[in-house]
Design a protein around this motif. Structure first.
Motif, PDB file in Angstrom:
ATOM      1  N   VAL A  90       0.862  -1.178   0.000  1.00 24.92           N
ATOM      2  CA  VAL A  90       0.000   0.000   0.000  1.00 24.92           C
ATOM      3  C   VAL A  90       0.897   1.227   0.000  1.00 24.92           C
ATOM      4  O   VAL A  90       1.671   1.438   0.925  1.00 24.92           O
ATOM      5  CB  VAL A  90      -0.916   0.012   1.248  1.00 24.92           C
ATOM      6  CG1 VAL A  90      -1.761   1.266   1.259  1.00 24.92           C
ATOM      7  CG2 VAL A  90      -1.777  -1.229   1.275  1.00 24.92           C
ATOM      8  N   LYS A  91       0.811   1.972  -1.057  1.00 27.71           N
ATOM      9  CA  LYS A  91       1.623   3.167  -1.164  1.00 27.71           C
ATOM     10  C   LYS A  91       0.837   4.335  -0.585  1.00 27.71           C
ATOM     11  O   LYS A  91      -0.264   4.636  -1.030  1.00 27.71           O
ATOM     12  CB  LYS A  91       1.969   3.433  -2.629  1.00 27.71           C
ATOM     13  CG  LYS A  91       2.923   4.571  -2.810  1.00 27.71           C
ATOM     14  CD  LYS A  91       3.305   4.733  -4.267  1.00 27.71           C
ATOM     15  CE  LYS A  91       4.277   5.874  -4.416  1.00 27.71           C
ATOM     16  NZ  LYS A  91       4.634   6.081  -5.808  1.00 27.71           N
ATOM     17  N   LYS A  92       1.416   4.956   0.417  1.00 24.50           N
ATOM     18  CA  LYS A  92       0.755   6.088   1.064  1.00 24.50           C
ATOM     19  C   LYS A  92       1.270   7.376   0.445  1.00 24.50           C
ATOM     20  O   LYS A  92       2.465   7.640   0.432  1.00 24.50           O
ATOM     21  CB  LYS A  92       1.028   6.067   2.560  1.00 24.50           C
ATOM     22  CG  LYS A  92       0.430   4.860   3.234  1.00 24.50           C
ATOM     23  CD  LYS A  92       0.678   4.876   4.702  1.00 24.50           C
ATOM     24  CE  LYS A  92       0.090   3.632   5.339  1.00 24.50           C
ATOM     25  NZ  LYS A  92       0.332   3.594   6.760  1.00 24.50           N
ATOM     26  N   ASN A  93       0.365   8.169  -0.062  1.00 23.22           N
ATOM     27  CA  ASN A  93       0.723   9.430  -0.703  1.00 23.22           C
ATOM     28  C   ASN A  93       0.451  10.555   0.282  1.00 23.22           C
ATOM     29  O   ASN A  93      -0.476  11.330   0.126  1.00 23.22           O
ATOM     30  CB  ASN A  93      -0.080   9.591  -1.994  1.00 23.22           C
ATOM     31  CG  ASN A  93       0.408  10.765  -2.797  1.00 23.22           C
ATOM     32  OD1 ASN A  93       1.394  11.397  -2.441  1.00 23.22           O
ATOM     33  ND2 ASN A  93      -0.297  11.075  -3.859  1.00 23.22           N
ATOM     34  N   ARG A  94       1.250  10.595   1.317  1.00 27.91           N
ATOM     35  CA  ARG A  94       1.026  11.617   2.350  1.00 27.91           C
ATOM     36  C   ARG A  94       1.427  13.004   1.877  1.00 27.91           C
ATOM     37  O   ARG A  94       0.853  13.994   2.292  1.00 27.91           O
ATOM     38  CB  ARG A  94       1.797  11.241   3.611  1.00 27.91           C
ATOM     39  CG  ARG A  94       1.249   9.988   4.240  1.00 27.91           C
ATOM     40  CD  ARG A  94       1.921   9.691   5.514  1.00 27.91           C
ATOM     41  NE  ARG A  94       1.347   8.475   6.082  1.00 27.91           N
ATOM     42  CZ  ARG A  94       1.653   7.999   7.238  1.00 27.91           C
ATOM     43  NH1 ARG A  94       2.546   8.609   7.986  1.00 27.91           N
ATOM     44  NH2 ARG A  94       1.091   6.903   7.680  1.00 27.91           N
ATOM     45  N   LYS A  95       2.428  13.067   1.015  1.00 30.12           N
ATOM     46  CA  LYS A  95       2.877  14.371   0.537  1.00 30.12           C
ATOM     47  C   LYS A  95       1.763  15.042  -0.265  1.00 30.12           C
ATOM     48  O   LYS A  95       1.492  16.224  -0.099  1.00 30.12           O
ATOM     49  CB  LYS A  95       4.127  14.211  -0.317  1.00 30.12           C
ATOM     50  CG  LYS A  95       4.827  15.492  -0.608  1.00 30.12           C
ATOM     51  CD  LYS A  95       6.155  15.228  -1.286  1.00 30.12           C
ATOM     52  CE  LYS A  95       6.968  16.492  -1.368  1.00 30.12           C
ATOM     53  NZ  LYS A  95       8.265  16.252  -1.987  1.00 30.12           N
ATOM     54  N   GLY A  96       1.117  14.292  -1.132  1.00 27.11           N
ATOM     55  CA  GLY A  96       0.016  14.838  -1.915  1.00 27.11           C
ATOM     56  C   GLY A  96      -1.164  15.209  -1.041  1.00 27.11           C
ATOM     57  O   GLY A  96      -1.860  16.190  -1.291  1.00 27.11           O
ATOM     58  N   LYS A 103      -3.264  21.706   2.574  1.00 26.56           N
ATOM     59  CA  LYS A 103      -2.776  23.095   2.604  1.00 26.56           C
ATOM     60  C   LYS A 103      -3.551  23.957   1.617  1.00 26.56           C
ATOM     61  O   LYS A 103      -3.920  25.091   1.935  1.00 26.56           O
ATOM     62  CB  LYS A 103      -1.282  23.144   2.268  1.00 26.56           C
ATOM     63  CG  LYS A 103      -0.395  22.654   3.381  1.00 26.56           C
ATOM     64  CD  LYS A 103       1.066  22.724   2.959  1.00 26.56           C
ATOM     65  CE  LYS A 103       1.976  22.159   4.019  1.00 26.56           C
ATOM     66  NZ  LYS A 103       3.386  22.167   3.597  1.00 26.56           N
ATOM     67  N   ALA A 104      -3.789  23.436   0.426  1.00 24.53           N
ATOM     68  CA  ALA A 104      -4.532  24.196  -0.580  1.00 24.53           C
ATOM     69  C   ALA A 104      -5.951  24.472  -0.100  1.00 24.53           C
ATOM     70  O   ALA A 104      -6.485  25.573  -0.277  1.00 24.53           O
ATOM     71  CB  ALA A 104      -4.556  23.433  -1.903  1.00 24.53           C
ATOM     72  N   LEU A 105      -6.568  23.489   0.531  1.00 28.75           N
ATOM     73  CA  LEU A 105      -7.917  23.669   1.061  1.00 28.75           C
ATOM     74  C   LEU A 105      -7.933  24.708   2.178  1.00 28.75           C
ATOM     75  O   LEU A 105      -8.828  25.569   2.232  1.00 28.75           O
ATOM     76  CB  LEU A 105      -8.446  22.328   1.573  1.00 28.75           C
ATOM     77  CG  LEU A 105      -9.886  22.287   2.034  1.00 28.75           C
ATOM     78  CD1 LEU A 105     -10.828  22.608   0.886  1.00 28.75           C
ATOM     79  CD2 LEU A 105     -10.213  20.915   2.591  1.00 28.75           C
ATOM     80  N   LEU A 106      -6.940  24.661   3.039  1.00 26.14           N
ATOM     81  CA  LEU A 106      -6.845  25.626   4.138  1.00 26.14           C
ATOM     82  C   LEU A 106      -6.621  27.042   3.605  1.00 26.14           C
ATOM     83  O   LEU A 106      -7.260  28.003   4.066  1.00 26.14           O
ATOM     84  CB  LEU A 106      -5.700  25.222   5.066  1.00 26.14           C
ATOM     85  CG  LEU A 106      -5.518  26.047   6.324  1.00 26.14           C
ATOM     86  CD1 LEU A 106      -6.756  25.949   7.208  1.00 26.14           C
ATOM     87  CD2 LEU A 106      -4.302  25.587   7.088  1.00 26.14           C
ATOM     88  N   ILE A 107      -5.767  27.202   2.618  1.00 25.32           N
ATOM     89  CA  ILE A 107      -5.511  28.524   2.023  1.00 25.32           C
ATOM     90  C   ILE A 107      -6.772  29.048   1.351  1.00 25.32           C
ATOM     91  O   ILE A 107      -7.120  30.236   1.492  1.00 25.32           O
ATOM     92  CB  ILE A 107      -4.324  28.452   1.040  1.00 25.32           C
ATOM     93  CG1 ILE A 107      -3.026  28.234   1.820  1.00 25.32           C
ATOM     94  CG2 ILE A 107      -4.235  29.707   0.190  1.00 25.32           C
ATOM     95  CD1 ILE A 107      -1.823  27.935   0.953  1.00 25.32           C
ATOM     96  N   ALA A 108      -7.483  28.186   0.632  1.00 26.57           N
ATOM     97  CA  ALA A 108      -8.724  28.610  -0.019  1.00 26.57           C
ATOM     98  C   ALA A 108      -9.759  29.041   1.014  1.00 26.57           C
ATOM     99  O   ALA A 108     -10.460  30.044   0.818  1.00 26.57           O
ATOM    100  CB  ALA A 108      -9.277  27.473  -0.880  1.00 26.57           C
ATOM    101  N   ALA A 109      -9.848  28.321   2.133  1.00 21.64           N
ATOM    102  CA  ALA A 109     -10.801  28.688   3.186  1.00 21.64           C
ATOM    103  C   ALA A 109     -10.430  30.031   3.809  1.00 21.64           C
ATOM    104  O   ALA A 109     -11.298  30.872   4.071  1.00 21.64           O
ATOM    105  CB  ALA A 109     -10.844  27.591   4.250  1.00 21.64           C
ATOM    106  N   ILE A 110      -9.149  30.268   4.027  1.00 23.92           N
ATOM    107  CA  ILE A 110      -8.702  31.546   4.603  1.00 23.92           C
ATOM    108  C   ILE A 110      -9.014  32.693   3.647  1.00 23.92           C
ATOM    109  O   ILE A 110      -9.507  33.751   4.069  1.00 23.92           O
ATOM    110  CB  ILE A 110      -7.196  31.492   4.942  1.00 23.92           C
ATOM    111  CG1 ILE A 110      -6.967  30.542   6.123  1.00 23.92           C
ATOM    112  CG2 ILE A 110      -6.646  32.875   5.257  1.00 23.92           C
ATOM    113  CD1 ILE A 110      -5.516  30.252   6.405  1.00 23.92           C
TER     114      ILE A 110
END
Length: 86
Positions: free
Chosen positions: A55-61, A67-74
């Motif tokens: 199982v490859k975990k794509n934590r970086k993505g 982060k993109a969601l948080l910036i958009a919310a701000i």
């Protein structure tokens, strides 16, 4: 004899030759002596071994998306407060 039958016969002969040479090479290898306690340990390991799917975990993505969601919310909050105050 048609082409498919000739091909099938050639394949069977090639397979027999392959397995014959394979078993000759295996018989030519020296015997490996394993101590009794190590042998039992190896056998238990082989019996109990289970192949688990990788199982490859794509934590970086996922972090980038968060982060993109948080910036958009701000940005939306700043725009909403600016319109509310003006």
């Amino acid at each position: 004899m048609d082409f498919e039958a000739a091909l099938r016969d050639a394949f069977m002969e090639a397979e027999d030759a392959y397995w014959k040479s394979f078993f000759e090479r295996m018989d030519a290898l020296p015997d490996v002596l394993i101590l009794e306690d190590k042998d039992e340990r190896l056998r238990n390991f082989i019996r109990n071994y289970e192949i688990t799917p990788a199982v490859k975990k794509n934590r970086k993505g996922m972090r980038r998306g968060l982060k993109a969601l948080l910036i958009a919310a701000i940005i939306l909050l700043v725009v909403a407060f600016y319109r509310f105050c003006v």
